[in-house]
Design a protein around this motif. Structure first.
Motif, PDB file in Angstrom:
ATOM      1  N   TYR A  88       0.830  -1.201   0.000  1.00  0.00           N
ATOM      2  CA  TYR A  88       0.000   0.000   0.000  1.00  0.00           C
ATOM      3  C   TYR A  88       0.866   1.254   0.000  1.00  0.00           C
ATOM      4  O   TYR A  88       1.891   1.305   0.685  1.00  0.00           O
ATOM      5  N   THR A  91      -0.295   8.764   1.959  1.00  0.00           N
ATOM      6  CA  THR A  91       0.196  10.124   2.074  1.00  0.00           C
ATOM      7  C   THR A  91      -0.890  11.010   2.661  1.00  0.00           C
ATOM      8  O   THR A  91      -2.047  10.584   2.816  1.00  0.00           O
ATOM      9  N   VAL A  99      -5.257  11.360   5.992  1.00  0.00           N
ATOM     10  CA  VAL A  99      -4.294  10.452   5.369  1.00  0.00           C
ATOM     11  C   VAL A  99      -5.071   9.568   4.396  1.00  0.00           C
ATOM     12  O   VAL A  99      -6.145   9.063   4.730  1.00  0.00           O
ATOM     13  N   PHE A 101      -4.849   6.313   1.452  1.00  0.00           N
ATOM     14  CA  PHE A 101      -4.086   5.137   1.048  1.00  0.00           C
ATOM     15  C   PHE A 101      -4.513   4.707  -0.348  1.00  0.00           C
ATOM     16  O   PHE A 101      -5.632   4.973  -0.786  1.00  0.00           O
ATOM     17  N   GLY A 103      -5.400   1.545  -2.994  1.00  0.00           N
ATOM     18  CA  GLY A 103      -6.243   0.376  -2.798  1.00  0.00           C
ATOM     19  C   GLY A 103      -5.470  -0.910  -2.544  1.00  0.00           C
ATOM     20  O   GLY A 103      -6.071  -1.933  -2.197  1.00  0.00           O
TER      21      GLY A 103
ATOM     22  N   LEU B  46      -7.068  -0.068   3.406  1.00  0.00           N
ATOM     23  CA  LEU B  46      -6.888   0.684   4.650  1.00  0.00           C
ATOM     24  C   LEU B  46      -7.692   1.987   4.632  1.00  0.00           C
ATOM     25  O   LEU B  46      -7.739   2.675   3.610  1.00  0.00           O
ATOM     26  N   TRP B  48      -8.052   5.526   7.053  1.00  0.00           N
ATOM     27  CA  TRP B  48      -7.566   6.318   8.187  1.00  0.00           C
ATOM     28  C   TRP B  48      -8.764   6.858   8.950  1.00  0.00           C
ATOM     29  O   TRP B  48      -9.671   7.457   8.379  1.00  0.00           O
ATOM     30  N   ILE B 101       0.781   9.629   9.334  1.00  0.00           N
ATOM     31  CA  ILE B 101       1.067   8.641   8.282  1.00  0.00           C
ATOM     32  C   ILE B 101       1.832   7.548   8.999  1.00  0.00           C
ATOM     33  O   ILE B 101       3.008   7.701   9.316  1.00  0.00           O
TER      34      ILE B 101
END
Lengths: 110, 115
Positions: A88, A91, A99, A101, A103, B46, B48, B101
Motif C-alpha cells: 500500500y 500520504t 491520510v 491510502f 487500494g 486501509l 484512516w 502517516i
C-alpha cells in the motif's frame, strides 16, 4: 474507490525486479511525502518506505521508493517468495485533510 | 522502539459503541508522536480514522467525524477510540499506530458488528 490509484496485482519471477505505481494528485502525492507498506498475509502493515525514499532501520536496500510529480513508485529487486504480500502507498491529502491510502497491490512471486 | 497493543471487545451490537484502547510501551505517549487509528474491513484496503496528540488535539476523517472520539490517557500511557452508532459496515480490523502517516503499527484487533 481509493484516492490513490495502484494496480490490483503485479507478478514476477524470483530474483527479478518489480515496480508498483501509486498515482494521485497535487493535493496529495504532488505536495506531500509518500510512504509504502508491506502487509504479509494475516499480519499488520509494516512500514517499508517513508518520506518518498527513506528506509526505516532493518528494511533491506532491495526496497526503494521514488516520486515524480503526482506519482510514486515502489521498487523491489532480487524478489523472494517471502515478498509475496499486499503493498500500500499512503500520504496526506491537503484538500481532504486526511491520510489517504492506495487500494493495495498484490504481489505474486511466480 | 515503541510497541503498540490494541485491546477491546471483539463483538459489538448494531447501534452500539465500539471502544478500543491502544497501550503504548517502549516510549512515552507524551513524546513528539501523533497517535492514529486505521481500520481495514475484511479483504479490503486501509481507511484512516483519525489522530491525536498528547495535548489532546485531534484530527478526524470527515466521513466518520460525527461518530468518532479519540482520547489520550497520559497516566496510563494509552490512547483510545470510540465509534458510536455502529453498523455491519464498521466490521473491520482496527489498528493503532504512531504518527499521522503510520510508522509503527499495532498487531490489530478484529471488531465484528453483529447482533
Amino acid at each position: 474507490q481509493s484516492v490513490l490509484t495502484q494496480p490490483p496485482s503485479v507478478s514476477a519471477a524470483p530474483g527479478q525486479k518489480v515496480t508498483i505505481s501509486c498515482s494521485g494528485s497535487s493535493s496529495n502525492i504532488g505536495n506531500n511525502y509518500v510512504s509504502w507498506y508491506q502487509q504479509l498475509p494475516g499480519t499488520a502493515p509494516k512500514l517499508l518506505i517513508y518520506d518518498n525514499n527513506k528506509r526505516p532501520s532493518g528494511i533491506p536496500d532491495r526496497f526503494s521508493g521514488s516520486k515524480s510529480g503526482t506519482s510514486a513508485t515502489l521498487g523491489i529487486t532480487g524478489l523472494q517468495t517471502g515478498d509475496e504480500a499486499d503493498y500500500y502507498c499512503g500520504t496526506w491529502d491537503s484538500s481532504l485533510t486526511i491520510v489517504v491510502f492506495g487500494g493495495g497491490t498484490k504481489l505474486t512471486v511466480l | 522502539q515503541v510497541q503498540l497493543q490494541e485491546s477491546g471487545p471483539g463483538l459489538v451490537k448494531p447501534s452500539g459503541t465500539l471502544s478500543l484502547t491502544c497501550a503504548v510501551s517502549g516510549g512515552s505517549i507524551s513524546s513528539t508522536h501523533w497517535w492514529s487509528w486505521v481500520r481495514q474491513p475484511p479483504g479490503k484496503g486501509l481507511e484512516w480514522i483519525g489522530e491525536i496528540y498528547h495535548s489532546g488535539t485531534t484530527n478526524y476523517n470527515p466521513s466518520l467525524k460525527s461518530r468518532v472520539t479519540i482520547s489520550v490517557d497520559k497516566s496510563k500511557n494509552e490512547f483510545s477510540l470510540k465509534l458510536s452508532s455502529v453498523t455491519a459496515a464498521d466490521t473491520a480490523l482496527y489498528y493503532c499506530a504512531t504518527d499521522a502517516i503510520p510508522k509503527v503499527w499495532g498487531q490489530g484487533t478484529l471488531v465484528t458488528v453483529s447482533s
